[in-house]
Design a protein around this motif. Structure first.
Motif, PDB file in Angstrom:
ATOM      1  N   SER A  53       2.188   7.888  -8.360  1.00 22.49           N
ATOM      2  CA  SER A  53       1.658   6.754  -8.149  1.00 22.49           C
ATOM      3  C   SER A  53       2.104   5.814  -9.294  1.00 22.49           C
ATOM      4  O   SER A  53       1.974   4.485  -8.879  1.00 22.49           O
ATOM      5  N   ARG A  71       8.409   4.364  -2.018  1.00 20.45           N
ATOM      6  CA  ARG A  71       7.405   4.414  -1.374  1.00 20.45           C
ATOM      7  C   ARG A  71       6.820   2.954  -1.073  1.00 20.45           C
ATOM      8  O   ARG A  71       7.070   2.041  -1.940  1.00 20.45           O
ATOM      9  N   SER A  73       3.236   1.460  -0.675  1.00 25.82           N
ATOM     10  CA  SER A  73       1.778   1.731  -1.075  1.00 25.82           C
ATOM     11  C   SER A  73       0.861   1.146  -0.050  1.00 25.82           C
ATOM     12  O   SER A  73      -0.035   1.715   0.306  1.00 25.82           O
ATOM     13  N   ASN A  76       1.091   3.561   3.002  1.00 29.15           N
ATOM     14  CA  ASN A  76       1.162   4.809   2.511  1.00 29.15           C
ATOM     15  C   ASN A  76       2.359   5.698   3.009  1.00 29.15           C
ATOM     16  O   ASN A  76       2.051   6.796   4.052  1.00 29.15           O
TER      17      ASN A  76
END
Length: 115
Positions: A53, A71, A73, A76
């Motif tokens: 994260s 990624r 965020s 997702n």
């Protein structure tokens, strides 16, 4: 329960590129870890790349310099950009997401690299 849907696998010639995507949906608590694993016939599942994260990335030695994990965020979603593919990269690739309450696996997507 988190559901994962993978896409982007396929057949490619050696030296080619593919981009895998994995979208998470459902009841999603804080995602702490997203990763791609792969399993070739007759071999154990192995970690290919991971991202935390905080954005910390880790790669298997065999893919360093060729694969990139990223990624989004807000969506997702985790991606795996695979370049300079080799026949030994042939495997089923699985997405794995770990949240604050547990982990989930995708159904897998086949990547086949022809020589």
């Amino acid at each position: 329960q988190v559901q994962l849907v993978e896409s982007g696998g396929g057949l490619v010639q050696a030296g080619g590129s593919l981009r895998l995507s994995c979208a998470a949906s459902g009841i999603i608590y804080s995602i702490v870890f997203m990763a791609w694993y792969r399993q070739a016939p007759g071999k154990q599942r192995e970690l290919v790349a991971s991202i935390t994260s905080a954005g910390s990335r880790n790669y298997a030695d065999s893919v360093k310099g060729r694969f990139t994990i990223s990624r989004d965020s807000a969506k997702n979603t985790v991606y795996l950009e695979m370049n300079s593919l080799r026949p030994e990269d042939t495997a089923v690739y699985y997405c794995h997401v770990r949240t604050a309450v547990g982990g989930s696996w995708g159904q897998g997507t086949q990547v086949t690299v022809s020589s």
